[in-house]
Motif scaffolding. Sequence first.
Motif, PDB file in Angstrom:
ATOM      1  N   PRO A 185      -8.292 -14.467   0.758  1.00 49.09           N
ATOM      2  CA  PRO A 185      -7.389 -14.704   0.439  1.00 49.09           C
ATOM      3  C   PRO A 185      -6.111 -14.311   0.489  1.00 49.09           C
ATOM      4  O   PRO A 185      -4.957 -15.042   0.857  1.00 49.09           O
ATOM      5  CB  PRO A 185      -7.806 -14.535  -1.293  1.00 49.09           C
ATOM      6  CG  PRO A 185     -10.086 -14.882  -1.249  1.00 49.09           C
ATOM      7  CD  PRO A 185      -9.654 -13.630  -0.397  1.00 49.09           C
ATOM      8  N   GLY A 186      -6.166 -12.812   0.414  1.00 49.17           N
ATOM      9  CA  GLY A 186      -4.598 -12.540   0.222  1.00 49.17           C
ATOM     10  C   GLY A 186      -4.134 -12.102   1.835  1.00 49.17           C
ATOM     11  O   GLY A 186      -3.277 -11.592   2.067  1.00 49.17           O
ATOM     12  N   LEU A 206      -6.518  -3.258  -1.266  1.00 51.06           N
ATOM     13  CA  LEU A 206      -6.045  -4.042  -0.971  1.00 51.06           C
ATOM     14  C   LEU A 206      -4.444  -4.096  -0.656  1.00 51.06           C
ATOM     15  O   LEU A 206      -4.193  -4.692   0.594  1.00 51.06           O
ATOM     16  CB  LEU A 206      -6.205  -5.310  -1.820  1.00 51.06           C
ATOM     17  CG  LEU A 206      -7.824  -5.940  -2.595  1.00 51.06           C
ATOM     18  CD1 LEU A 206      -7.437  -6.719  -3.158  1.00 51.06           C
ATOM     19  CD2 LEU A 206      -7.464  -6.666  -1.182  1.00 51.06           C
ATOM     20  N   GLY A 207      -4.335  -3.445  -1.714  1.00 51.52           N
ATOM     21  CA  GLY A 207      -2.503  -2.532  -1.512  1.00 51.52           C
ATOM     22  C   GLY A 207      -2.341  -2.274   0.050  1.00 51.52           C
ATOM     23  O   GLY A 207      -1.442  -1.858   1.031  1.00 51.52           O
ATOM     24  N   SER A 208      -3.525  -0.857   0.024  1.00 53.69           N
ATOM     25  CA  SER A 208      -3.452  -0.452   0.736  1.00 53.69           C
ATOM     26  C   SER A 208      -3.000  -0.656   2.474  1.00 53.69           C
ATOM     27  O   SER A 208      -2.780  -0.472   3.381  1.00 53.69           O
ATOM     28  CB  SER A 208      -4.329   0.930   1.273  1.00 53.69           C
ATOM     29  OG  SER A 208      -5.251   0.064   1.524  1.00 53.69           O
ATOM     30  N   GLN A 209      -3.805  -2.198   2.708  1.00 57.36           N
ATOM     31  CA  GLN A 209      -3.466  -3.410   4.226  1.00 57.36           C
ATOM     32  C   GLN A 209      -2.143  -4.052   4.258  1.00 57.36           C
ATOM     33  O   GLN A 209      -2.573  -4.655   4.803  1.00 57.36           O
ATOM     34  CB  GLN A 209      -5.167  -4.628   3.728  1.00 57.36           C
ATOM     35  CG  GLN A 209      -6.202  -4.266   3.658  1.00 57.36           C
ATOM     36  CD  GLN A 209      -6.461  -2.749   4.520  1.00 57.36           C
ATOM     37  OE1 GLN A 209      -6.777  -3.120   5.654  1.00 57.36           O
ATOM     38  NE2 GLN A 209      -6.724  -2.075   4.254  1.00 57.36           N
ATOM     39  N   GLY A 210      -0.809  -3.685   3.268  1.00 64.11           N
ATOM     40  CA  GLY A 210       0.176  -4.112   3.537  1.00 64.11           C
ATOM     41  C   GLY A 210       0.735  -5.538   3.020  1.00 64.11           C
ATOM     42  O   GLY A 210      -0.405  -5.776   2.950  1.00 64.11           O
ATOM     43  N   GLU A 211       1.552  -5.982   3.403  1.00 63.71           N
ATOM     44  CA  GLU A 211       1.825  -6.734   2.441  1.00 63.71           C
ATOM     45  C   GLU A 211       2.006  -7.939   3.330  1.00 63.71           C
ATOM     46  O   GLU A 211       2.642  -8.422   4.609  1.00 63.71           O
ATOM     47  CB  GLU A 211       3.391  -6.747   2.118  1.00 63.71           C
ATOM     48  CG  GLU A 211       3.874  -5.923   0.745  1.00 63.71           C
ATOM     49  CD  GLU A 211       2.813  -6.685  -0.553  1.00 63.71           C
ATOM     50  OE1 GLU A 211       3.963  -8.550  -0.539  1.00 63.71           O
ATOM     51  OE2 GLU A 211       2.631  -6.105  -0.822  1.00 63.71           O
ATOM     52  N   GLY A 212       0.554  -8.787   3.552  1.00 63.45           N
ATOM     53  CA  GLY A 212      -0.228  -9.534   4.012  1.00 63.45           C
ATOM     54  C   GLY A 212       0.768 -10.469   3.706  1.00 63.45           C
ATOM     55  O   GLY A 212       1.440 -10.537   2.405  1.00 63.45           O
ATOM     56  N   GLU A 213       0.228 -11.990   4.451  1.00 60.39           N
ATOM     57  CA  GLU A 213       0.581 -13.481   4.012  1.00 60.39           C
ATOM     58  C   GLU A 213      -0.873 -13.883   3.505  1.00 60.39           C
ATOM     59  O   GLU A 213      -1.906 -14.022   4.295  1.00 60.39           O
ATOM     60  CB  GLU A 213       0.840 -13.849   5.088  1.00 60.39           C
ATOM     61  CG  GLU A 213       1.047 -15.610   5.271  1.00 60.39           C
ATOM     62  CD  GLU A 213       2.349 -16.154   5.864  1.00 60.39           C
ATOM     63  OE1 GLU A 213       3.773 -15.729   6.530  1.00 60.39           O
ATOM     64  OE2 GLU A 213       1.432 -16.501   6.787  1.00 60.39           O
TER      65      GLU A 213
END
Length: 214
Positions: A7-8, A97-104
């Motif tokens: 979802p993130g 989740l945080g390590s996956q980068g600031e996605g949209e």
Amino acid sequence: MWEFRHPGGQREINELHVPVGKAVVVSLASQDVIHSFYVPAFRVKQDAVPGRTANVWFIATQPGRYHLFCAEYCGTQHSEMGGWVTVLAPEQYASWLGSQGEGESLATSGGKLFRALGCSGCHGNSSKVRAPGLDGVFGQPVALANRQTVIADERYLRDSILVPNKEIAAGYQPVMPSFDGLVDEAELQMLMAYLKSLSLQSPSLPAAKNEAPQ
Ligand code: HEC
Ligand SMILES: [Cu+2]
């Protein structure tokens, strides 16, 4: 291959990271032929059929890595269509989740598509075309021109976008064009995440809230 979108907005190929002890809903779709999402350790198997969305859910009870398969012969590369579900403790999952980068988020991407594809031109407030507002439509009963009533679930939203003349909302003209062939499965999922997000009371809640198993 299996392509997953959280979802993130985080994306994974043939890998799926999930938190332990939480209900996880996987909304399945296929871009070509019938596949089947199969995680033997969780006792879940669900077909992914082109033109439809099917949900499967599970609660993983032990951290670890579990085999993921496609259980439907889908072509010469069928045997390569598999991977791993990684079950993490809650704090490890949060840091993954945080390590996956600031996605949209999916819903945010869907909102952008909604404008880019011209949906907002008809469904927006300032539209000159008479089209129903879509805020809050997900999950609600919709009256159709043929006097039937349907629930605006994922099936209805998908068909509204791909085959708009199949079910006409009562009181409106059948002027919506089909977007079949113009949006791919991933984009459809984004549009649906966006439409679902319009139905949530608090915009800060994840878009998957409405899919929680009953
Ligand atoms: C040319 C104007 C137009 C465009 C562009 C358009 N729509 Fe529609 N849409 C309508 C009209 C009019 C209806 C009501 C008649 C019907 O059911 O087909 C409708 C119905 C719908 C419904 C069913 C709503 C309900 O209350 O039952 C959904 C969902 C929807 N549209 C989504 C979209 C999305 C997503 C897009 C962009 C990919 C889009 N529409 C683009 C005009 C449009
Ligand atoms: Cu397959």
